[in-house]
Motif scaffolding. Sequence first.
Motif, PDB file in Angstrom:
ATOM      1  N   LEU A 102       9.451  21.079  -1.627  1.00  0.00           N
ATOM      2  CA  LEU A 102      11.126  20.886  -2.046  1.00  0.00           C
ATOM      3  C   LEU A 102      10.730  21.182  -3.430  1.00  0.00           C
ATOM      4  O   LEU A 102      11.426  22.956  -2.898  1.00  0.00           O
ATOM      5  CB  LEU A 102      11.466  20.019  -1.963  1.00  0.00           C
ATOM      6  N   LEU A 103      10.137  21.031  -4.197  1.00  0.00           N
ATOM      7  CA  LEU A 103      10.273  21.669  -5.303  1.00  0.00           C
ATOM      8  C   LEU A 103       9.424  23.430  -5.223  1.00  0.00           C
ATOM      9  O   LEU A 103       9.912  24.310  -5.905  1.00  0.00           O
ATOM     10  CB  LEU A 103       9.379  20.213  -6.475  1.00  0.00           C
ATOM     11  N   GLY A 104       8.216  22.905  -4.899  1.00  0.00           N
ATOM     12  CA  GLY A 104       7.593  24.676  -4.375  1.00  0.00           C
ATOM     13  C   GLY A 104       8.824  25.878  -3.708  1.00  0.00           C
ATOM     14  O   GLY A 104       8.480  26.556  -4.223  1.00  0.00           O
ATOM     15  N   GLY A 105       9.695  24.910  -3.131  1.00  0.00           N
ATOM     16  CA  GLY A 105      10.572  25.947  -2.424  1.00  0.00           C
ATOM     17  C   GLY A 105      11.430  26.697  -3.638  1.00  0.00           C
ATOM     18  O   GLY A 105      11.942  27.509  -3.535  1.00  0.00           O
ATOM     19  N   LEU A 106      12.044  25.530  -4.228  1.00  0.00           N
ATOM     20  CA  LEU A 106      12.753  25.370  -5.265  1.00  0.00           C
ATOM     21  C   LEU A 106      12.158  26.678  -5.896  1.00  0.00           C
ATOM     22  O   LEU A 106      13.101  27.499  -6.788  1.00  0.00           O
ATOM     23  CB  LEU A 106      13.438  24.502  -5.884  1.00  0.00           C
ATOM     24  N   SER A 107      10.736  26.363  -6.520  1.00  0.00           N
ATOM     25  CA  SER A 107      10.472  27.188  -7.653  1.00  0.00           C
ATOM     26  C   SER A 107      10.746  28.537  -7.420  1.00  0.00           C
ATOM     27  O   SER A 107      10.640  29.707  -8.030  1.00  0.00           O
ATOM     28  CB  SER A 107       9.272  26.771  -8.486  1.00  0.00           C
ATOM     29  N   LEU A 108      10.066  28.923  -5.737  1.00  0.00           N
ATOM     30  CA  LEU A 108      10.061  30.092  -5.101  1.00  0.00           C
ATOM     31  C   LEU A 108      11.235  30.822  -5.506  1.00  0.00           C
ATOM     32  O   LEU A 108      11.439  32.021  -5.913  1.00  0.00           O
ATOM     33  CB  LEU A 108       9.433  30.209  -3.650  1.00  0.00           C
ATOM     34  N   MET A 109      12.704  30.588  -5.033  1.00  0.00           N
ATOM     35  CA  MET A 109      13.709  30.606  -5.011  1.00  0.00           C
ATOM     36  C   MET A 109      14.674  30.941  -6.557  1.00  0.00           C
ATOM     37  O   MET A 109      15.390  32.223  -6.321  1.00  0.00           O
ATOM     38  CB  MET A 109      14.507  30.080  -3.984  1.00  0.00           C
ATOM     39  N   GLY A 110      14.150  30.117  -7.162  1.00  0.00           N
ATOM     40  CA  GLY A 110      14.948  30.378  -8.851  1.00  0.00           C
ATOM     41  C   GLY A 110      15.966  30.173  -8.313  1.00  0.00           C
ATOM     42  O   GLY A 110      16.730  30.410  -9.316  1.00  0.00           O
ATOM     43  N   GLU A 111      16.777  29.335  -7.490  1.00  0.00           N
ATOM     44  CA  GLU A 111      17.822  29.095  -7.903  1.00  0.00           C
ATOM     45  C   GLU A 111      18.102  27.308  -7.173  1.00  0.00           C
ATOM     46  O   GLU A 111      17.062  26.621  -6.098  1.00  0.00           O
ATOM     47  CB  GLU A 111      19.401  29.575  -7.194  1.00  0.00           C
ATOM     48  N   LEU A 112      19.314  26.613  -7.799  1.00  0.00           N
ATOM     49  CA  LEU A 112      19.684  25.279  -6.881  1.00  0.00           C
ATOM     50  C   LEU A 112      20.734  25.498  -6.835  1.00  0.00           C
ATOM     51  O   LEU A 112      21.962  25.119  -7.767  1.00  0.00           O
ATOM     52  CB  LEU A 112      19.235  25.178  -8.055  1.00  0.00           C
ATOM     53  N   THR A 113      21.098  25.396  -4.844  1.00  0.00           N
ATOM     54  CA  THR A 113      22.212  25.437  -4.512  1.00  0.00           C
ATOM     55  C   THR A 113      22.923  23.652  -5.204  1.00  0.00           C
ATOM     56  O   THR A 113      21.893  23.084  -4.664  1.00  0.00           O
ATOM     57  CB  THR A 113      22.215  25.552  -3.370  1.00  0.00           C
ATOM     58  N   PRO A 114      23.801  23.293  -4.598  1.00  0.00           N
ATOM     59  CA  PRO A 114      24.321  21.730  -3.823  1.00  0.00           C
ATOM     60  C   PRO A 114      23.704  21.109  -3.377  1.00  0.00           C
ATOM     61  O   PRO A 114      22.941  20.081  -3.089  1.00  0.00           O
ATOM     62  CB  PRO A 114      25.918  21.979  -3.899  1.00  0.00           C
ATOM     63  N   ARG A 115      23.018  22.097  -2.289  1.00  0.00           N
ATOM     64  CA  ARG A 115      23.085  21.355  -1.019  1.00  0.00           C
ATOM     65  C   ARG A 115      21.337  21.445  -1.287  1.00  0.00           C
ATOM     66  O   ARG A 115      20.519  19.840  -1.103  1.00  0.00           O
ATOM     67  CB  ARG A 115      22.179  22.327   0.134  1.00  0.00           C
TER      68      ARG A 115
END
Length: 457
Positions: A102-115
């Motif tokens: 999940l953290l890897g995915g967040l770093s790829l997307m570069g954004e943090l949504t409430p979901r």
Amino acid sequence: MIVMKFGGTSVESAAAISRVAGIVRARLERQPVVVVSAMGKTTNKLLAMAAEAAGGQRERALEQMNALREYHLEEARPLVAKADGPELESLVAGHFHELEELLGGLSLMGELTPRHIDAVASYGERLSSRIVTLAFRAAGMDAVHLDSRRLIVTDRRHTQAAPIYAETYARLGAEVEPLARAGQVVVMGGFLGSTEDGVTTTLGRGGSDFTAAIVGAGIGADEIQIWTDVDGMMTADPNSVPEAHRLKVLSFSEAAELAYFGAKVLHPATVWPAVEKNIPVLILNSRKPLAPGTRIIREAVACANPVKSIACKKNITVVDIRSTRMLMAHGFLARIFAVFDRYETAVDMVSTSEVSVSATIDSTRRLAEIRAELEQIAEVSVLDHCAIVCLVGDNIRYTPGIGARVFPALGTVNALMISQGGSQWNLSVLVKEADVLQAVRALHAEFFRDLDPAVFE
Ligand code: ADP
Ligand code: ASP
Ligand code: MG
């Protein structure tokens, strides 16, 4: 049946979880259902690593994650029976493996949504509840873990989700109640839920108290016990006012008001399900399991003191709305409040004068939009870094002259606004944030000199 909720500090270490196991085991005849928070400061740490990952600091996030895994393993290993060792290792490895992805995915997307915030934050309670279940088994209890995400059904308001009560109560009644009645100790994570289509949500910070109350109402418990790190609801936050006294008893409405105005010991929504089913809520100290705590019930007990406790809420912003032309015009206030309403921003205190209205808000998320709209009908100015100090007590409404005691007590602290709350059992004073500690201590000294032993210890 009772619900027993244990907060972060009550499950922060092997020693703390062993204490919890002892507390629960001593109450088995009451058929307890157990709700636990994440261990220690885990939720803060999860949120921090999610922000690091989304901000491009993947390595830092993973370092923090590895430290969190070690912490969980280190505290959990001594608690678990030898036979359950492999289960512990594999559940911790499995959860942290998912979290890493999940953290890897967040770093790829570069954004943090409430979901995504909810997805990451959920790991704290998912882990703690499983670890506590294994610890209970090692302590000889017939403990069973249920995933709260299958039981607590919520709307889609990520990070602040609200339960869909009918469906949630139906599931709790069907799944939890029979197990508890059959003598099994159900253990659930607090704070978590999921939408009807299975997406993980959370009930807001401090939300495990709310989970406990929802579970209590859903299974028709006799009592909802909130086990924490203080002796009960105190006359002020004992961290700021060390001489604060314990309240023996408090009404639902007083407790709700205190929680809303910042008494962190109880999540503000906790009282609602309890009120609905008239279930007493107890606040108890997990380090002093035999101490009586605070009992929160429907009716206030007769008390000679008008004020029961003082809460405070920081980070308050005042919006001053001034219009010489419009203020007295029919419908002006309605137009102003419609703007706050449209941007889902709650107003806590209001005061009006001939030409102006001041309103306080605790969320500035939509402030720019609110301001732009209000500026179409009036002049607007904004003052931040304020705090509301709130005196709460059922008797406030019957006691004249409380305001007259507030001002001399405040001394040099400037009261920017004062209002006897709409609820009539609160009196709120707005001060600068820098003055809040002084204000709370001064008001505490004024209002808790003589204590009615029926209510205070
Ligand atoms: P938990 O992790 O058990 O949920 P919290 O940290 O959320 O515990 O809440 C307990 C804390 O609430 C106490 O340590 C105390 O500092 C704070 N608190 C604030 N106001 C009050 C109050 N009026 N009475 C007791 N505790 C209070
Ligand atoms: N773990 C969550 C939080 O820290 C919920 C709770 O502790 O009540 O906010
Ligand atoms: Mg809490």
